[in-house]
Design a protein around this motif. Structure first.
Motif, PDB file in Angstrom:
ATOM      1  N   UNK A  81      46.228  39.424  41.718  1.00 19.22           N
ATOM      2  CA  UNK A  81      44.749  40.066  41.805  1.00 19.22           C
ATOM      3  C   UNK A  81      43.645  40.829  41.127  1.00 19.22           C
ATOM      4  N   UNK A  82      42.664  39.950  40.119  1.00 17.37           N
ATOM      5  CA  UNK A  82      42.181  40.407  39.128  1.00 17.37           C
ATOM      6  C   UNK A  82      40.423  41.179  39.416  1.00 17.37           C
ATOM      7  N   UNK A  83      40.426  42.134  38.996  1.00 15.21           N
ATOM      8  CA  UNK A  83      39.228  43.291  39.184  1.00 15.21           C
ATOM      9  C   UNK A  83      38.439  42.821  38.323  1.00 15.21           C
ATOM     10  N   UNK A  84      37.053  43.528  38.325  1.00 11.17           N
ATOM     11  CA  UNK A  84      36.078  44.203  37.020  1.00 11.17           C
ATOM     12  C   UNK A  84      35.133  45.045  37.344  1.00 11.17           C
ATOM     13  N   UNK A  85      35.927  46.021  36.837  1.00 10.35           N
ATOM     14  CA  UNK A  85      34.569  47.025  36.823  1.00 10.35           C
ATOM     15  C   UNK A  85      34.099  47.697  35.433  1.00 10.35           C
TER      16      UNK A  85
ATOM     17  N   UNK B 203      35.170  46.755  32.303  1.00 11.50           N
ATOM     18  CA  UNK B 203      37.222  46.700  32.376  1.00 11.50           C
ATOM     19  C   UNK B 203      38.167  45.794  33.070  1.00 11.50           C
ATOM     20  N   UNK B 204      38.866  44.339  32.830  1.00 10.95           N
ATOM     21  CA  UNK B 204      39.714  44.195  33.540  1.00 10.95           C
ATOM     22  C   UNK B 204      41.145  44.559  33.783  1.00 10.95           C
ATOM     23  N   UNK B 205      41.290  44.524  35.360  1.00  7.83           N
ATOM     24  CA  UNK B 205      42.110  45.368  35.910  1.00  7.83           C
ATOM     25  C   UNK B 205      43.433  44.530  37.067  1.00  7.83           C
ATOM     26  N   UNK B 206      44.500  44.279  37.272  1.00 10.85           N
ATOM     27  CA  UNK B 206      44.726  43.286  37.733  1.00 10.85           C
ATOM     28  C   UNK B 206      45.849  44.297  38.826  1.00 10.85           C
ATOM     29  N   UNK B 207      46.239  43.523  39.580  1.00 13.64           N
ATOM     30  CA  UNK B 207      47.098  44.913  41.349  1.00 13.64           C
ATOM     31  C   UNK B 207      47.975  44.526  40.858  1.00 13.64           C
ATOM     32  N   UNK B 208      49.313  45.191  40.672  1.00 16.18           N
ATOM     33  CA  UNK B 208      50.693  44.707  40.021  1.00 16.18           C
ATOM     34  C   UNK B 208      50.893  43.595  41.161  1.00 16.18           C
TER      35      UNK B 208
ATOM     36  N   UNK C 218      41.453  56.065  43.166  1.00 18.76           N
ATOM     37  CA  UNK C 218      41.864  56.049  42.338  1.00 18.76           C
ATOM     38  C   UNK C 218      43.241  54.288  42.562  1.00 18.76           C
ATOM     39  N   UNK C 219      43.194  53.874  41.665  1.00 18.47           N
ATOM     40  CA  UNK C 219      43.442  52.513  41.458  1.00 18.47           C
ATOM     41  C   UNK C 219      44.734  52.312  40.810  1.00 18.47           C
ATOM     42  N   UNK C 220      45.787  51.563  41.912  1.00 16.27           N
ATOM     43  CA  UNK C 220      47.473  52.179  41.826  1.00 16.27           C
ATOM     44  C   UNK C 220      47.791  51.012  42.622  1.00 16.27           C
ATOM     45  N   UNK C 221      49.282  50.771  42.454  1.00 14.70           N
ATOM     46  CA  UNK C 221      49.357  50.280  40.686  1.00 14.70           C
ATOM     47  C   UNK C 221      49.044  49.351  40.432  1.00 14.70           C
ATOM     48  N   UNK C 222      47.350  49.813  39.772  1.00 15.21           N
ATOM     49  CA  UNK C 222      46.850  48.401  39.306  1.00 15.21           C
ATOM     50  C   UNK C 222      46.755  48.513  37.768  1.00 15.21           C
ATOM     51  N   UNK C 223      46.582  47.728  36.710  1.00 10.48           N
ATOM     52  CA  UNK C 223      47.358  47.543  35.092  1.00 10.48           C
ATOM     53  C   UNK C 223      45.536  47.548  34.309  1.00 10.48           C
TER      54      UNK C 223
END
Ligand SMILES: Cc1cc2nc3c(=O)[nH]c(=O)nc-3n(C[C@H](O)[C@H](O)[C@H](O)COP(=O)(O)OP(=O)(O)OC[C@H]3O[C@@H](n4cnc5c(N)ncnc54)[C@H](O)[C@@H]3O)c2cc1C
Length: 432
Positions: free
Chosen positions: A150-154, A141-146, A123-128
Motif C-alpha cells: 500500500x502507498x501513502x503520501x506524506x 514523500x511517498x511511502x510503501x508498506x512492506x 512511527x510507520x514501520x515496516x514502511x519504506x
C-alpha cells in the motif's frame, strides 16, 4: 490517517530515532519511517563511546542501556598477524560515564525507536520511503508498506534523511550500482558465545585488505565486525569455491590474526554472518536539495575508529538544536530562507565536530589495510603504546557535544554559533 507533519524523518537507526525523540519532545509532529521490522541485527561493531552516554540519558534510554550493555571498555589493543599492542582507553570527563560499552543493535535501536514512539512520533514501520520530492517547506514523500504494498503520501516542511549510507533510496540505487569498484569496502559481522576476550578490552584488527574489531557486548556475546576490500574478498572466495562469504572471512581472520584465533578458540557462532556495503566513508552533506542529513546519510568515518553511532546520535542532536532554535513559524512561505540558514550553520557545526574523526579514521584505515603500513604501525606502537590512547582521543572517543549543546531535553537553549569557515581543505570523499 495523518498525512501532514512538521517533519518527516527517513530511517530509524540511532540518528533518525534520536532526532524523532528530540523533535517530538519539543512539540513537533514527526513521522518516523523505518523499512525494517525491529528488533533486527545490523552489521556494526556495537561499541558506544562514553561521550554519548549523557545523550542516551537525555533521550530517556540511559537506564536501559546501563542495565543491558556489555562491560566497561577500558583498554584498546591493536592486533596484526602474531603481534598485539595493548594500551589504556582514555576516560571520558563525566564521572557518571567514564567508559564506553557495547550493546547489540537489535537492542539499542529498538530502545530508541520505542522511546520515539512514546515521545509522540508517528512511527510507520515496516514502511519504506520510495521517493522524496519538493522543496524546503513543501516536501512530498511517498511511502510503501512492506507487507501490503500500500502507498501513502506524506507532506512536511522539514525532511530529514537518516537512512544510513549502505541502503540508498530507490532513486539513488542505479547510480551506486554503476559506481562499484575493487577497492569498495564490504562489511561483515557475527556474534559468538563463549569467546576468550578479556572483559573490558577492545581489540582492533589490521589485516591485508581490511580491518575489524572485537568486543564483548550484552548477554556475554562477542561481536566480531570487519571491513574487507571487494577484490580481496573475491580472491579469497575463488580460493575456497562453494564457501559462503562470511565463512571465508572468518577462516581468513583466524588464519591471519593470532588474536582472533585465540579469542574464538572454543567459541560458538550465534546465527549467520551478516554482510553489507559497499561502504563509502566521506561527507555527504549537500545544500542543493532542501533536505537535512544526519548520521551516515550526512557522512561517515571509516568504522576502524567505531565512531559511527556517536556521529549518528551527535549529528541528530546538533541538527535538532538548530531546528528548534531557528524555526520561525509553521508558515510554508517562510521556510526556504530559514532552512537554508539552518542548513549552512548545521553543516559548519558538523564539520567542526566530525571532520577530525574522518581524517584520523581515513589515515588509520589506510595504514591498517596495507601489509607494509600495518607493519610500520605495529613497530611504532610497540615503541610508543601511548599513541594508541592518543589515537582514541584524536578519533573523538572522549569528545562529547555537551559543552556547546545542553543535553537536557525540554530546556529551550539554542545552540552557540559556530562560525562558518571562510575556506577549508576537502575531507575524505568530498570534492573541493
Ligand atoms: C563493520 C562496521 C563496524 C562498525 N562498528 C561501529 C562501532 O563499534 N561503534 C560505532 O559507533 N559505530 C560503528 N559502525 C558504524 C555504525 O554502524 C553506523 O555509523 C551507524 O549505524 C549509523 O547510524 P544511522 O542511524 O546513521 O544509520 P543506520 O544505523 O544505517 O540506520 C538507517 C536506518 O534507515 C532505514 N532505511 C534505509 N532506507 C530506508 C528507506 N528507504 N525507508 C525507510 N527506512 C530506511 C534502515 O532500515 C535503517 O534502520 C560500524 C560500521 C561497520 C560497517
Amino acid at each position: 490517517m495523518q498525512t501532514d507533519f512538521d517533519a518527516i524523518i527517513i530511517g530509524a537507526g540511532p540518528a533518525g530515532s534520536s532526532a524523532a525523540i528530540r523533535l517530538a519532545t519539543a512539540g513537533w509532529s514527526v513521522a518516523l519511517i523505518e523499512k525494517q521490522t525491529f528488533p533486527r541485527r545490523k552489521v556494526c561493531g556495537e561499541c558506544v563511546a562514553a561521550s554519548n552516554l549523557p545523550l542516551l540519558d537525555a533521550l530517556g534510554i540511559g537506564r536501559d542501556f546501563a542495565d543491558q550493555a556489555g562491560p566497561e571498555l577500558k583498554r584498546v589493543a591493536l592486533m596484526h598477524g602474531v603481534q598485539s599492542v595493548l594500551a589504556d582507553l582514555p576516560a571520558f570527563g563525566d564521572a557518571r560515564h567514564p567508559w564506553g560499552r557495547a550493546l547489540g543493535r537489535e537492542t539499542l535501536d529498538t530502545l530508541l525507536l520505542a522511546r520515539a514512539r512514546a515521545a509522540g512520533a508517528t512511527v510507520l514501520q515496516p514502511w519504506a520511503v520510495q521517493k522524496i520530492s519538493g522543496l524546503a517547506g513543501r516536501h512530498h514523500c511517498t511511502v510503501r508498506e512492506a507487507l501490503s504494498g500500500r502507498l501513502r503520501h506524506l507532506r512536511a516542511p522539514v525532511a530529514i534523511l537518516a537512512h544510513g549510507s549502505w541502503e540508498p533510496l530507490p532513486e539513488e540505487r542505479a547510480v551506486q550500482r554503476m559506481a562499484r569498484s575493487g577497492s569498495d569496502l564490504l562489511a561483515f559481522k557475527a556474534n559468538f558465545s563463549a569467546g576468550n576476550l578479556a572483559a573490558g578490552t577492545l581489540p582492533v584488527l589490521a589485516f591485508d585488505g581490511g580491518y575489524g574489531g572485537m568486543v564483548q557486548a550484552d548477554g556475554a556475546q562477542l561481536t566480531l565486525a570487519c571491513c574487507i576490500r571487494a577484490d580481496r574478498l573475491d580472491a579469497l572466495r575463488r580460493a575456497a569455491p562453494g564457501r559462503a562469504a562470511g565463512d571465508v572471512v572468518e577462516d581468513m581472520l583466524k588464519r591471519q590474526c593470532q588474536g582472533v584465533r585465540e579469542t574464538l578458540d572454543g567459541a560458538i557462532r550465534c546465527g549467520s554472518w551478516l554482510a553489507s556495503g559497499p561502504l563509502r566513508p566521506g561527507v555527504r552533506l549537500r545544500d542543493d536539495d532542501g533536505v537535512f542529513r544526519i548520521g551516515n546519510a550526512a557522512g561517515g568515518a571509516h568504522p576502524i575508529i567505531g565512531e559511527g553511532i556517536s556521529m549518528a546520535l551527535q549529528s541528530a542532536w546538533l541538527l535538532c538544536a538548530r531546528l528548534e532554535a531557528e524555526r520561525p513559524s509553521r508558515a510554508a512561505g517562510a521556510q526556504v530562507n530559514w532552512q537554508r540558514g539552518a542548513r549552512a550553520r548545521y553543516a559548519a557545526d558538523w564539520r567542526h565536530h566530525f571532520a577530525p574523526r574522518l581524517r584520523v579514521a581515513a589515515g588509520l584505515a589506510n595504514l591498517a589495510m596495507r601489509p607494509a603500513g600495518a607493519m610500520v604501525l605495529m613497530a611504532t606502537l610497540k615503541r610508543f603504546p601511548n599513541l594508541l590512547t592518543r589515537g582514541a582521543i584524536w578519533s573523538g572517543k572522549v569528545r562529547g557535544i555537551t559543552e556547546c549543546f545542553p543535553v537536557s531535553l525540554g530546556l529551550q537553549h539554542g545552540p552557540q554559533t559556530t562560525a562558518l569557515p571562510a575556506s577549508r581543505s576537502p575531507l575524505p570523499g568530498e570534492h573541493p
